[in-house]
Design a protein around this motif. Structure first.
Motif, PDB file in Angstrom:
ATOM      1  N   ASN A 147       1.112  -1.569  -0.312  1.00  0.00           N
ATOM      2  CA  ASN A 147       0.054  -0.014  -0.063  1.00  0.00           C
ATOM      3  C   ASN A 147       0.830   1.272  -0.268  1.00  0.00           C
ATOM      4  OD1 ASN A 147      -2.569  -1.506  -0.643  1.00  0.00           O
ATOM      5  ND2 ASN A 147      -2.685  -1.474   2.051  1.00  0.00           N
ATOM      6  N   ALA A 148       1.917   1.256   0.782  1.00  0.00           N
ATOM      7  CA  ALA A 148       2.916   2.152   0.736  1.00  0.00           C
ATOM      8  C   ALA A 148       3.427   2.057  -0.591  1.00  0.00           C
ATOM      9  CB  ALA A 148       4.188   2.135   2.186  1.00  0.00           C
ATOM     10  N   VAL A 149       3.622   1.203  -0.888  1.00  0.00           N
ATOM     11  CA  VAL A 149       4.507   1.673  -2.912  1.00  0.00           C
ATOM     12  C   VAL A 149       3.617   2.742  -3.869  1.00  0.00           C
ATOM     13  CG1 VAL A 149       5.594   0.565  -4.495  1.00  0.00           C
ATOM     14  CG2 VAL A 149       5.915  -0.590  -1.982  1.00  0.00           C
ATOM     15  N   ASN A 150       2.378   1.413  -3.572  1.00  0.00           N
ATOM     16  CA  ASN A 150       0.911   2.063  -4.510  1.00  0.00           C
ATOM     17  C   ASN A 150       1.170   3.658  -4.157  1.00  0.00           C
ATOM     18  OD1 ASN A 150       0.860  -0.535  -5.394  1.00  0.00           O
ATOM     19  ND2 ASN A 150      -0.154  -0.814  -4.703  1.00  0.00           N
ATOM     20  N   LEU A 151       1.138   4.246  -2.990  1.00  0.00           N
ATOM     21  CA  LEU A 151       0.608   5.021  -2.892  1.00  0.00           C
ATOM     22  C   LEU A 151       1.250   6.542  -3.377  1.00  0.00           C
ATOM     23  CD1 LEU A 151      -1.678   7.315  -1.401  1.00  0.00           C
ATOM     24  CD2 LEU A 151      -0.319   6.948   0.796  1.00  0.00           C
ATOM     25  N   SER A 152       2.475   6.400  -2.471  1.00  0.00           N
ATOM     26  CA  SER A 152       4.181   7.053  -3.622  1.00  0.00           C
ATOM     27  C   SER A 152       4.452   6.888  -4.468  1.00  0.00           C
ATOM     28  CB  SER A 152       4.751   6.252  -2.269  1.00  0.00           C
ATOM     29  OG  SER A 152       5.650   5.350  -2.721  1.00  0.00           O
ATOM     30  N   ASP A 153       4.264   6.115  -4.980  1.00  0.00           N
ATOM     31  CA  ASP A 153       4.151   5.833  -6.603  1.00  0.00           C
ATOM     32  C   ASP A 153       3.706   6.142  -7.238  1.00  0.00           C
ATOM     33  OD1 ASP A 153       6.815   4.869  -5.964  1.00  0.00           O
ATOM     34  OD2 ASP A 153       6.622   3.028  -6.444  1.00  0.00           O
ATOM     35  N   SER A 154       2.271   6.175  -6.914  1.00  0.00           N
ATOM     36  CA  SER A 154       1.336   6.883  -7.785  1.00  0.00           C
ATOM     37  C   SER A 154       1.113   8.597  -8.843  1.00  0.00           C
ATOM     38  CB  SER A 154      -0.367   7.681  -6.933  1.00  0.00           C
ATOM     39  OG  SER A 154      -0.231   8.152  -5.906  1.00  0.00           O
ATOM     40  N   LEU A 155       2.404   9.107  -8.162  1.00  0.00           N
ATOM     41  CA  LEU A 155       2.988  10.779  -8.739  1.00  0.00           C
ATOM     42  C   LEU A 155       3.942  10.500  -9.895  1.00  0.00           C
ATOM     43  CD1 LEU A 155       2.172  12.880  -5.561  1.00  0.00           C
ATOM     44  CD2 LEU A 155       0.895  11.498  -7.480  1.00  0.00           C
ATOM     45  N   LEU A 156       4.522   9.452  -9.818  1.00  0.00           N
ATOM     46  CA  LEU A 156       5.669   8.481 -10.562  1.00  0.00           C
ATOM     47  C   LEU A 156       5.239   8.556 -12.144  1.00  0.00           C
ATOM     48  CD1 LEU A 156       8.122   6.840  -8.514  1.00  0.00           C
ATOM     49  CD2 LEU A 156       8.183   9.048  -9.097  1.00  0.00           C
ATOM     50  N   ASP A 157       6.113   8.785 -13.212  1.00  0.00           N
ATOM     51  CA  ASP A 157       5.831   8.330 -14.390  1.00  0.00           C
ATOM     52  C   ASP A 157       6.561   7.461 -14.664  1.00  0.00           C
ATOM     53  OD1 ASP A 157       4.779   9.192 -17.061  1.00  0.00           O
ATOM     54  OD2 ASP A 157       6.253   9.791 -17.703  1.00  0.00           O
TER      55      ASP A 157
END
Length: 117
Positions: free
Chosen positions: A87-97
Motif C-alpha cells: 500500500n505504501a509503494v502504491n500510494l507513493s508511486d502514484s505520482l511517478l511517471d
C-alpha cells in the motif's frame, strides 16, 4: 543478505532475505547505480522474502531515490506479502511517471515475466 540476479540486460533483480533497513536500501541503490552506468533506463525487481519487514527510514530513503531518479526507471516490481508495504509503494508511486506494480509472493513468476519485457 541481498542477492542479485540478471533477468535481462536492462533489469536489476534483487532478493532481500532479511528485514529491509536503510543499510540494505543503500546496497540496493548501489546495485541500481551500477546498472545505470550501462543502461540509461532500467527495470527493477525487488523481492522481500516472507516474514521480512521494512523500516520507515528505509521506505523513505527508497522513495527519495526513486523520485530523484525516476527518469531512469521504466518499470519497478515489488514482490512481498506485506500489505502495508504494498500500500505504501502504491500510494507513493502514484505520482511517478514509472510503471510500478506490487505482487504477492505467490505471484513471483508473473512479476518476473512482467518486469522482463
Amino acid at each position: 543478505m541481498l542477492s542479485t540476479f540478471d533477468l535481462a540486460g536492462h533489469v536489476v533483480g534483487l532478493i532481500v532475505d532479511r528485514d529491509l533497513t536503510d543499510d540494505i536500501v543503500d546496497e540496493i541503490i548501489a546495485e541500481v547505480k551500477s546498472k545505470l552506468e550501462i543502461h540509461d533506463k532500467i527495470n527493477v525487481f525487488i523481492e522481500l522474502e516472507k516474514g521480512r519487514h521494512i523500516t520507515f527510514k528505509a521506505l523513505w530513503k527508497g522513495i527519495i531515490f526513486k523520485y530523484s531518479n525516476s527518469d531512469h526507471f521504466d518499470k519497478i516490481a515489488i514482490v512481498t506479502d506485506s500489505s502495508w508495504f504494498q500500500n505504501a509503494v502504491n500510494l507513493s508511486d502514484s505520482l511517478l511517471d514509472v510503471d510500478v506494480r506490487t505482487f504477492d509472493l505467490k505471484d513471483r513468476l508473473e512479476a518476473i515475466q512482467w518486469i522482463s519485457l
